[in-house]
Design a protein around this motif. Structure first.
Motif, PDB file in Angstrom:
ATOM      1  N   GLY A  94       8.369   8.676   5.022  1.00 12.77           N
ATOM      2  CA  GLY A  94       7.999   8.264   6.365  1.00 12.77           C
ATOM      3  C   GLY A  94       6.644   8.798   6.781  1.00 12.77           C
ATOM      4  O   GLY A  94       5.813   8.063   7.334  1.00 12.77           O
ATOM      5  N   LEU A  95       6.390  10.062   6.494  1.00 10.02           N
ATOM      6  CA  LEU A  95       5.107  10.671   6.864  1.00 10.02           C
ATOM      7  C   LEU A  95       3.948  10.086   6.062  1.00 10.02           C
ATOM      8  O   LEU A  95       2.803  10.088   6.517  1.00 10.02           O
ATOM      9  N   LYS A  96       4.247   9.598   4.866  1.00 10.15           N
ATOM     10  CA  LYS A  96       3.211   9.008   4.022  1.00 10.15           C
ATOM     11  C   LYS A  96       2.692   7.706   4.612  1.00 10.15           C
ATOM     12  O   LYS A  96       1.497   7.387   4.495  1.00 10.15           O
ATOM     13  N   TYR A  97       3.582   6.957   5.270  1.00 15.84           N
ATOM     14  CA  TYR A  97       3.210   5.627   5.734  1.00 15.84           C
ATOM     15  C   TYR A  97       3.202   5.476   7.255  1.00 15.84           C
ATOM     16  O   TYR A  97       2.831   4.411   7.765  1.00 15.84           O
ATOM     17  N   VAL A  98       3.606   6.511   7.976  1.00 18.21           N
ATOM     18  CA  VAL A  98       3.606   6.469   9.441  1.00 18.21           C
ATOM     19  C   VAL A  98       2.850   7.691   9.944  1.00 18.21           C
ATOM     20  O   VAL A  98       3.068   8.807   9.462  1.00 18.21           O
ATOM     21  N   HIS A  99       1.978   7.505  10.912  1.00 16.97           N
ATOM     22  CA  HIS A  99       1.207   8.626  11.452  1.00 16.97           C
ATOM     23  C   HIS A  99       2.152   9.670  12.030  1.00 16.97           C
ATOM     24  O   HIS A  99       3.150   9.338  12.669  1.00 16.97           O
ATOM     25  N   ASN A 100       1.836  10.939  11.807  1.00 11.88           N
ATOM     26  CA  ASN A 100       2.756  11.999  12.259  1.00 11.88           C
ATOM     27  C   ASN A 100       2.802  12.156  13.762  1.00 11.88           C
ATOM     28  O   ASN A 100       3.591  12.949  14.273  1.00 11.88           O
TER      29      ASN A 100
END
Length: 419
Positions: A59-65
């Protein structure tokens, strides 16, 4: 100047036969029942139960934190499913709910498509489930019968969850309530598949049979702290989203109460009426009135059956819940969980459940305002309230979350001992 139009692959009529739709399993009990509604309508669906650090990392790889925690989790699950090799991306579609309004859930679908493009799966169609006309797919639609049966599955899910939570902490034979839940999950799924169990008469009959079964479980009642769980809808119900909070509380010797999803459905359907009363907007008024009246009838059926089983506590009717909520917050506050979250905390306390865990996912601004933001006022109104806000985000550790909850439970036991 031309308007920008986002281009993305559509879920077509042909894909209904060839594609499997993957859905994050946000409500384990409810979705297992609701799956029969989609399958009976001809859709092939599977609910995802992936867990662990690998999902958060995806999720963090593809969605901004900076995105809200539920977005990171559900998008992480969906893209991980495609990357895992468990599914053929060329015959797979993804599904997310799109709320509309100010909640960030309105943007989950767009965040997912951005992540899919980055991951090389831009050809995978995403189905948006929404009732505001935000998006349309030629191969997917929710018919009035699907909508009706979906609401009924939520009703059954709430009912089973309600009784299970009141029996599970006291059962003599560990696992008896879980076995009973599975029995009725299978039975109701089969009924709904063949369009049975959906009339008021058959619902009432099933409710009586379920209550009798739970009443027959051998229990040993001892004093336990009663703990309610409220908060953002995904983290409130999803085991992965809240680190199996319900299991942890039961292991720590508590009896849990989780307000049902039907209340959220009524709250959402009620927004059309609120928009008319506050702004004169008639666009959703009649649908809101009709839908709320019908769902309140379903709620009334559940409560009327439970009157014959006094050992079980009933939920507060929506009309009373809304009236209670007005004492603490304006019912025009309809963003995210809105006034409902505050009202649910007040309901729990007035029903003798003074200990509350309020789950707060990172990035959920509406939830923090109507959850954490109203705690001081609630504690002033209810001095006996013992409310514990717990943050959930990619960097939060399970140990820290559990330590906060253990401290709340220690306070609860001290108060029980002093009575």
């Amino acid at each position: 100047m031309m308007d920008y139009v986002e281009e993305f692959p559509e879920f077509t009529v042909e894909m209904k036969k060839t594609h499997t739709i993957l859905i994050p399993n946000a409500l384990p009990v409810h979705f297992s029942l609701m799956g029969s509604v989609f399958r009976e309508a001809g859709y092939k669906i599977e609910f995802l139960n992936y867990e662990g650090k690998k999902i958060i990392d995806t999720g963090l790889k593809y969605v901004h934190n900076d995105a809200c925690y539920p977005a990171i989790v559900v998008i992480g699950q969906l893209i991980y499913a495609l990357e895992s090799g468990d599914y053929d991306p060329h015959t797979t579609a993804l599904m997310l709910y799109q709320t509309g309004g100010g909640c960030r859930a309105s943007n989950y679908v767009h965040l997912l498509r951005k992540g899919l493009k980055q991951a090389g799966f831009e050809y995978v169609p995403v189905v948006s489930v929404n009732f505001g006309g935000i998006e349309h797919n030629s191969g997917f639609s929710i018919t009035p019968m699907m909508f009706l049966k979906g609401l009924i599955t939520w009703l059954y899910g709430d009912y089973i969850m309600l009784l299970n939570n009141q029996v599970r902490p006291y059962e003599v034979d560990k696992g008896a309530s879980k076995q009973l839940m599975e029995k009725w999950r299978k039975r109701l799924t089969e009924q709904i598949r063949i369009n049975k169990g959906i009339s008021i008469i058959s619902i009432r009959r099933n409710f009586k049979a379920i209550a009798k079964d739970y009443s027959a479980i051998d229990v040993e009642y001892v004093d336990k702290p009663k703990v309610g769980i409220v908060g953002e809808i995904y983290v409130k119900y999803a085991d992965f989203g809240n680190n199996h909070l319900q299991d942890f509380l039961v292991e720590q010797g508590a009896e849990i109460t989780v307000p049902g999803i039907l209340g959220f459905a009524l709250y959402s359907l009620n927004i059309g009426k609120e928009n008319y009363y506050m702004y004169g907007d008639k666009s959703g008024l009649w649908f809101s009135k009709i839908a709320v009246t019908y769902v309140e009838q379903l709620e009334k059926t559940m409560i009327s059956v439970l009157k014959h089983f006094p050992q079980f506590r009933s939920p507060m009717p929506f009309k009373r819940l809304k009236k209670l909520g007005r004492k603490h917050i304006n019912t025009g506050v309809c963003m995210g969980e809105g006034w409902l979250l505050t009202a649910e905390m007040a309901e729990l306390i007035e029903n003798g459940c003074n200990n509350i865990v309020c789950v707060q996912p990172f990035g959920c601004l509406p939830n923090h305002i109507v959850g954490r933001g109203k705690m001081r006022e609630l504690k002033e109104s209810y001095p006996e309230a013992n409310i514990c806000p717990v943050d959930y985000d990619p960097g939060a550790t399970k140990v820290n979350q559990e330590n906060r909850i253990k401290l709340m439970l220690a306070v609860a036991r001290e108060k029980m001992a002093s009575v």
